[in-house]
Design a protein around this motif. Structure first.
Motif, PDB file in Angstrom:
ATOM      1  N   PRO A  87       0.685  -1.404   0.044  1.00 44.31           N
ATOM      2  CA  PRO A  87       0.002   0.102   0.086  1.00 44.31           C
ATOM      3  C   PRO A  87       0.833   1.327   0.126  1.00 44.31           C
ATOM      4  N   GLU A  88       2.077   1.417   0.638  1.00 43.99           N
ATOM      5  CA  GLU A  88       2.767   2.420   0.861  1.00 43.99           C
ATOM      6  C   GLU A  88       3.372   2.826  -0.760  1.00 43.99           C
ATOM      7  N   GLY A  89       3.702   1.914  -1.504  1.00 40.45           N
ATOM      8  CA  GLY A  89       4.026   2.104  -2.847  1.00 40.45           C
ATOM      9  C   GLY A  89       2.933   2.436  -3.741  1.00 40.45           C
ATOM     10  N   LEU A  90       1.752   1.767  -3.735  1.00 46.48           N
ATOM     11  CA  LEU A  90       0.508   2.326  -4.516  1.00 46.48           C
ATOM     12  C   LEU A  90       0.300   3.875  -4.081  1.00 46.48           C
ATOM     13  N   ALA A  91       0.582   4.189  -2.621  1.00 50.03           N
ATOM     14  CA  ALA A  91       0.120   5.730  -2.176  1.00 50.03           C
ATOM     15  C   ALA A  91       1.085   6.596  -3.050  1.00 50.03           C
ATOM     16  N   LYS A  92       2.306   6.169  -3.210  1.00 46.80           N
ATOM     17  CA  LYS A  92       3.079   7.080  -4.111  1.00 46.80           C
ATOM     18  C   LYS A  92       2.713   7.229  -5.621  1.00 46.80           C
ATOM     19  N   VAL A  93       2.253   6.200  -6.167  1.00 47.08           N
ATOM     20  CA  VAL A  93       1.624   6.283  -7.458  1.00 47.08           C
ATOM     21  C   VAL A  93       0.725   7.086  -7.666  1.00 47.08           C
ATOM     22  N   TYR A  94      -0.501   6.877  -6.748  1.00 45.14           N
ATOM     23  CA  TYR A  94      -1.625   7.720  -6.594  1.00 45.14           C
ATOM     24  C   TYR A  94      -1.283   9.280  -6.328  1.00 45.14           C
ATOM     25  N   ASN A  95      -0.341   9.387  -5.447  1.00 46.15           N
ATOM     26  CA  ASN A  95       0.064  10.860  -5.262  1.00 46.15           C
ATOM     27  C   ASN A  95       0.793  11.564  -6.376  1.00 46.15           C
ATOM     28  N   ALA A  96       1.624  10.761  -7.164  1.00 46.75           N
ATOM     29  CA  ALA A  96       2.150  11.033  -8.294  1.00 46.75           C
ATOM     30  C   ALA A  96       0.940  11.495  -9.499  1.00 46.75           C
ATOM     31  N   LEU A  97       0.169  10.600  -9.671  1.00 41.26           N
ATOM     32  CA  LEU A  97      -0.933  10.868 -10.511  1.00 41.26           C
ATOM     33  C   LEU A  97      -1.826  12.261 -10.097  1.00 41.26           C
ATOM     34  N   GLY A  98      -1.910  12.432  -8.902  1.00 46.28           N
ATOM     35  CA  GLY A  98      -2.862  13.481  -8.358  1.00 46.28           C
ATOM     36  C   GLY A  98      -1.937  14.532  -8.711  1.00 46.28           C
ATOM     37  N   TYR A  99      -0.562  14.535  -8.705  1.00 46.54           N
ATOM     38  CA  TYR A  99       0.287  15.629  -9.031  1.00 46.54           C
ATOM     39  C   TYR A  99       0.351  16.065 -10.477  1.00 46.54           C
ATOM     40  N   ALA A 100       0.367  14.978 -11.311  1.00 48.10           N
ATOM     41  CA  ALA A 100      -0.081  15.047 -12.782  1.00 48.10           C
ATOM     42  C   ALA A 100      -1.364  15.881 -13.136  1.00 48.10           C
ATOM     43  N   TYR A 101      -2.349  15.522 -12.463  1.00 49.19           N
ATOM     44  CA  TYR A 101      -3.223  16.311 -12.709  1.00 49.19           C
ATOM     45  C   TYR A 101      -3.490  17.477 -12.426  1.00 49.19           C
ATOM     46  N   PHE A 102      -3.004  17.743 -10.925  1.00 47.94           N
ATOM     47  CA  PHE A 102      -2.951  19.274 -10.340  1.00 47.94           C
ATOM     48  C   PHE A 102      -2.093  20.244 -11.487  1.00 47.94           C
ATOM     49  N   SER A 103      -0.870  19.530 -12.150  1.00 57.54           N
ATOM     50  CA  SER A 103      -0.128  20.367 -12.865  1.00 57.54           C
ATOM     51  C   SER A 103      -1.052  20.772 -14.211  1.00 57.54           C
ATOM     52  N   GLN A 121      -2.234   4.970   2.510  1.00 55.29           N
ATOM     53  CA  GLN A 121      -1.224   4.965   3.456  1.00 55.29           C
ATOM     54  C   GLN A 121      -1.928   6.433   4.152  1.00 55.29           C
ATOM     55  N   PRO A 122      -2.786   6.210   5.217  1.00 51.62           N
ATOM     56  CA  PRO A 122      -3.325   7.354   6.212  1.00 51.62           C
ATOM     57  C   PRO A 122      -2.271   8.283   6.675  1.00 51.62           C
ATOM     58  N   GLN A 123      -0.818   7.964   6.994  1.00 57.43           N
ATOM     59  CA  GLN A 123      -0.080   8.964   7.400  1.00 57.43           C
ATOM     60  C   GLN A 123       1.044   9.598   6.429  1.00 57.43           C
ATOM     61  N   TYR A 124       0.372   9.385   5.208  1.00 55.13           N
ATOM     62  CA  TYR A 124       1.143   9.974   3.931  1.00 55.13           C
ATOM     63  C   TYR A 124       1.196  11.734   4.176  1.00 55.13           C
ATOM     64  N   VAL A 125       2.286  12.357   4.709  1.00 49.63           N
ATOM     65  CA  VAL A 125       2.233  13.830   4.915  1.00 49.63           C
ATOM     66  C   VAL A 125       2.337  14.483   3.679  1.00 49.63           C
ATOM     67  N   THR A 126       3.129  13.874   2.519  1.00 53.13           N
ATOM     68  CA  THR A 126       3.080  14.578   1.355  1.00 53.13           C
ATOM     69  C   THR A 126       1.754  14.673   0.687  1.00 53.13           C
ATOM     70  N   ALA A 127       1.239  13.407   0.720  1.00 57.46           N
ATOM     71  CA  ALA A 127      -0.225  13.406   0.175  1.00 57.46           C
ATOM     72  C   ALA A 127      -1.073  14.662   0.571  1.00 57.46           C
ATOM     73  N   MET A 128      -1.079  14.630   2.040  1.00 58.16           N
ATOM     74  CA  MET A 128      -1.757  15.432   2.825  1.00 58.16           C
ATOM     75  C   MET A 128      -1.553  16.902   2.316  1.00 58.16           C
ATOM     76  N   ASN A 129      -0.383  17.392   2.266  1.00 55.92           N
ATOM     77  CA  ASN A 129       0.029  18.603   1.711  1.00 55.92           C
ATOM     78  C   ASN A 129      -0.509  18.813   0.442  1.00 55.92           C
ATOM     79  N   ASN A 130      -0.384  18.149  -0.209  1.00 59.56           N
ATOM     80  CA  ASN A 130      -0.792  18.000  -1.830  1.00 59.56           C
ATOM     81  C   ASN A 130      -2.406  18.142  -2.009  1.00 59.56           C
ATOM     82  N   LEU A 131      -3.074  17.299  -1.114  1.00 57.01           N
ATOM     83  CA  LEU A 131      -4.598  17.556  -0.994  1.00 57.01           C
ATOM     84  C   LEU A 131      -4.919  18.772  -0.419  1.00 57.01           C
ATOM     85  N   GLY A 132      -4.305  19.408   0.586  1.00 54.34           N
ATOM     86  CA  GLY A 132      -4.504  20.493   0.830  1.00 54.34           C
ATOM     87  C   GLY A 132      -4.197  21.588  -0.009  1.00 54.34           C
ATOM     88  N   HIS A 133      -3.247  21.603  -0.834  1.00 54.79           N
ATOM     89  CA  HIS A 133      -2.969  22.615  -1.787  1.00 54.79           C
ATOM     90  C   HIS A 133      -4.072  22.593  -2.900  1.00 54.79           C
TER      91      HIS A 133
END
Length: 176
Positions: A87-103, A121-133
């Motif tokens: 799940p940690e690796g998958l969280a990174k993939v979803y985060n990268a995909l989110g960043y691509a859409y955000f861009s 990954q509920p404790q994924y701080v980078t994804a939280m910051n990205n979601l906040g942004h």
């Protein structure tokens, strides 16, 4: 005296040229390494031997190159084939995909991907910051602040969450 001054200028110029040469050489080396890896990954995809991690890495390279359509395509393939036991690796993939859409200013799609990352990954701080942004870009100030505060509960010294939460608190504070 002229000789000392000329020698100083010459030494300074030589130092500047050496520093510039080192910086250019490092950039050339990085670019060549990236292009070599890009070719290897593209070959693996073409041959049908690419792993989900290969799709993620290829998507990440496309993301750095700002080739968002290609990036999204590769990251979606990575998600489709990712091992559920990672799940940690998958969280990174979803985060990268989110960043691509955000861009691409597709904030609703970015928000959806960041949420998926946090499900994995509920404790994924980078994804939280990205979601906040992303919430900020959608003018959803309260949910954005909530995300940054959640990030600060996990990582109290996180500079991004600190800065953005303080700015949002000031914006939400009643004038007076």
């Amino acid at each position: 005296m002229d000789f000392v001054l000329q020698s100083s200028y010459l030494l300074g110029l030589l130092t500047l040229l050496v520093v510039a040469a080192v910086l250019v050489a490092r950039q050339v080396w990085r670019t060549r390494s990236t292009e070599t890896r890009l070719n290897q990954l593209q070959r693996a995809v073409t041959e049908g031997t690419a792993t989900p991690a290969d799709y993620y890495e290829l998507g990440s390279i496309y993301l750095r190159k700002k080739l968002y359509v290609q990036c999204i395509n590769q990251l979606q393939k990575a998600i489709k084939n990712w091992d559920e036991n990672d799940p940690e690796g998958l969280a990174k993939v979803y985060n990268a995909l989110g960043y691509a859409y955000f861009s691409q200013e597709q904030y609703d799609l970015a928000i959806r991907q960041y949420r998926e990352a946090l499900k994995c990954q509920p404790q994924y701080v980078t994804a939280m910051n990205n979601l906040g942004h992303a919430y900020e870009k959608k003018k959803l100030t309260a949910p954005a602040l909530e995300m940054y505060e959640q990030a600060l509960q996990i990582a109290p010294d996180n500079p991004t969450a600190k800065q953005r939460a303080n700015a949002l608190r000031k914006r939400l504070a009643p004038a007076g």
